[in-house]
Design a protein around this motif. Structure first.
Motif, short mmCIF file in Angstrom:
data_model
loop_
_atom_site.label_atom_id
_atom_site.label_comp_id
_atom_site.label_asym_id
_atom_site.label_seq_id
_atom_site.Cartn_x
_atom_site.Cartn_y
_atom_site.Cartn_z
N ARG A 108 0.82 -1.21 0.00
CA ARG A 108 0.00 0.00 0.00
C ARG A 108 0.86 1.27 0.00
NH1 ARG A 108 -2.84 -3.91 -0.31
NH2 ARG A 108 -5.02 -4.12 0.39
N ILE A 109 2.15 1.12 -0.09
CA ILE A 109 3.02 2.30 -0.09
C ILE A 109 2.68 3.20 -1.28
CG2 ILE A 109 5.40 3.06 -0.50
CD1 ILE A 109 6.37 0.95 1.35
N GLY A 110 2.58 4.49 -1.02
CA GLY A 110 2.14 5.45 -2.02
C GLY A 110 0.78 6.01 -1.68
N ARG A 111 0.07 5.29 -0.82
CA ARG A 111 -1.22 5.76 -0.35
C ARG A 111 -1.04 6.48 0.98
NH1 ARG A 111 -5.30 0.61 -1.48
NH2 ARG A 111 -4.71 0.29 -3.68
N PRO A 112 -2.08 7.15 1.48
CA PRO A 112 -1.97 7.81 2.79
C PRO A 112 -1.64 6.81 3.90
CG PRO A 112 -3.88 8.62 1.60
CD PRO A 112 -3.35 7.47 0.81
N ILE A 113 -0.97 7.32 4.92
CA ILE A 113 -0.58 6.47 6.05
C ILE A 113 -1.81 5.81 6.69
CG2 ILE A 113 0.37 6.49 8.38
CD1 ILE A 113 2.49 6.53 6.32
N ALA A 114 -2.93 6.51 6.72
CA ALA A 114 -4.14 5.94 7.31
C ALA A 114 -4.59 4.70 6.56
CB ALA A 114 -5.26 6.99 7.33
N ASP A 115 -4.49 4.73 5.21
CA ASP A 115 -4.87 3.55 4.42
C ASP A 115 -3.91 2.39 4.69
OD1 ASP A 115 -6.91 5.04 3.40
OD2 ASP A 115 -5.91 5.48 1.49
N ILE A 116 -2.63 2.70 4.79
CA ILE A 116 -1.64 1.65 5.08
C ILE A 116 -1.91 1.03 6.44
CG2 ILE A 116 0.82 1.19 5.43
CD1 ILE A 116 1.44 3.44 3.47
N SER A 117 -2.18 1.89 7.42
CA SER A 117 -2.44 1.39 8.78
C SER A 117 -3.70 0.53 8.82
CB SER A 117 -2.58 2.58 9.73
OG SER A 117 -2.89 2.14 11.04
N ASN A 118 -4.75 0.95 8.12
CA ASN A 118 -5.99 0.17 8.10
C ASN A 118 -5.79 -1.19 7.45
OD1 ASN A 118 -7.49 2.17 9.38
ND2 ASN A 118 -8.08 3.15 7.46
N ALA A 119 -5.02 -1.22 6.38
CA ALA A 119 -4.75 -2.49 5.71
C ALA A 119 -3.99 -3.43 6.62
CB ALA A 119 -3.97 -2.25 4.42
N MET A 120 -3.04 -2.90 7.36
CA MET A 120 -2.26 -3.73 8.27
C MET A 120 -3.11 -4.19 9.46
SD MET A 120 1.35 -1.62 8.16
CE MET A 120 2.24 -2.81 9.15
N GLN A 121 -4.00 -3.33 9.91
CA GLN A 121 -4.88 -3.73 11.01
C GLN A 121 -5.83 -4.84 10.58
OE1 GLN A 121 -6.85 -0.26 12.54
NE2 GLN A 121 -4.97 0.63 13.38
N ASN A 122 -6.32 -4.78 9.35
CA ASN A 122 -7.19 -5.84 8.85
C ASN A 122 -6.43 -7.17 8.77
OD1 ASN A 122 -9.35 -4.07 8.55
ND2 ASN A 122 -8.83 -3.58 6.43
N GLN A 123 -5.20 -7.11 8.30
CA GLN A 123 -4.38 -8.31 8.27
C GLN A 123 -4.10 -8.80 9.69
OE1 GLN A 123 -3.49 -10.08 5.64
NE2 GLN A 123 -2.38 -11.59 6.91
N GLY A 124 -3.92 -7.85 10.61
CA GLY A 124 -3.67 -8.22 11.99
C GLY A 124 -4.85 -8.97 12.60
N GLN A 125 -6.06 -8.58 12.24
CA GLN A 125 -7.24 -9.29 12.74
C GLN A 125 -7.28 -10.72 12.24
OE1 GLN A 125 -10.61 -6.90 11.61
NE2 GLN A 125 -10.16 -5.28 13.09
N LEU A 126 -6.84 -10.92 11.00
CA LEU A 126 -6.76 -12.29 10.48
C LEU A 126 -5.73 -13.11 11.24
CD1 LEU A 126 -6.94 -11.63 6.62
CD2 LEU A 126 -8.77 -12.43 8.12
N GLU A 127 -4.59 -12.48 11.55
CA GLU A 127 -3.55 -13.19 12.28
C GLU A 127 -4.02 -13.56 13.69
OE1 GLU A 127 -0.89 -14.24 10.89
OE2 GLU A 127 -1.19 -13.16 9.00
#
Length: 230
Positions: A108-127
């Motif tokens: 997600r690099i190139g997008r706003p930090i908020a979008d990157i953080s949300n994507a990582m949080q969603n992956q974190g919920q899966l983990e």
């Protein structure tokens, strides 16, 4: 030796000496009749389930918690050099929970930090859902085993007092005692399974909490890396 109907056997001694009894755990556990034996089997199966879930989850979490030396430092170097694809390949080769989360952020690099953080949080919920897989079964075994034991005791007491009510004349204290300790065997078995299962559950929950804290720390450090000037 004269066998009695109760799980404890009487031994005939010479005249003048009181009769003694031999304690047999197996006989007590299997003396509850059809209903008691069914409950004992269910408690035993719950014990096997709890042991299997604990061993499987403990090994899984132990493998997932293995740390790769200098992982974040290497990611930092790749990002600072603009080698995003190399960083993604490196995360895939590591294949750990935090690596998968950071890989999601790298894509997600190139997008706003908020979008990157949300994507990582969603992956974190899966983990986290992978970490907590089958823990509900372990918690259920810890609670259900003692309850089944209590149920077996209540049913056994009802049957014992029903038999006593059919006895004509004075009721022997020995007969009453044998019915009580036979009925309480299922409670002992349920607690013997439920108590270890309860500790197993808390051990795994503590391990999961530590891993969640670790990967959250890695995510925060990765977001700090993205905020560094290239």
């Amino acid at each position: 030796m004269q066998e009695n109907s109760t799980p404890i056997q009487n031994i005939t001694l010479p005249a003048g000496q009181p009769s003694q009894q031999i304690f047999s755990l197996w006989d007590i556990l299997t003396s509850g009749g059809v209903v008691g034996n069914i409950i004992m089997v269910l408690i035993f199966l719950l014990g096997l389930l709890a042991l299997y879930v604990f061993i499987e989850r403990y090994l899984f979490l132990s493998r997932a918690s293995v740390q790769t030396p200098d992982f974040l430092e290497n990611i930092d170097d790749f990002v600072q050099q603009g080698k995003i694809e190399a960083a993604v390949d490196y995360c895939q080769s590591v294949n750990s929970p935090e690596a998968r989360m950071i890989e999601k952020g790298l894509t997600r690099i190139g997008r706003p930090i908020a979008d990157i953080s949300n994507a990582m949080q969603n992956q974190g919920q899966l983990e986290v859902s992978r970490f907590e897989k089958n823990l509900n079964l372990l918690a259920s075994a810890a609670g259900a085993a003692p309850m089944l034991g209590f149920l077996g005791t209540v049913i056994g007491m009802i049957m014992a007092f029903f038999e006593i009510s059919n006895v004509t004349g004075a009721v022997s204290p020995k007969l009453l005692a044998s019915g009580i300790y036979t009925a309480m065997a299922t409670t002992a078995a349920g607690l013997a399974v439920g108590i270890p299962a309860y500790f197993f559950y808390n051990i795994l929950v503590t391990k999961v909490d530590r891993m969640v804290l670790k990967i959250q720390t890695h995510v925060n450090e990765f977001l700090d890396t993205l905020n560094k000037p290239i």
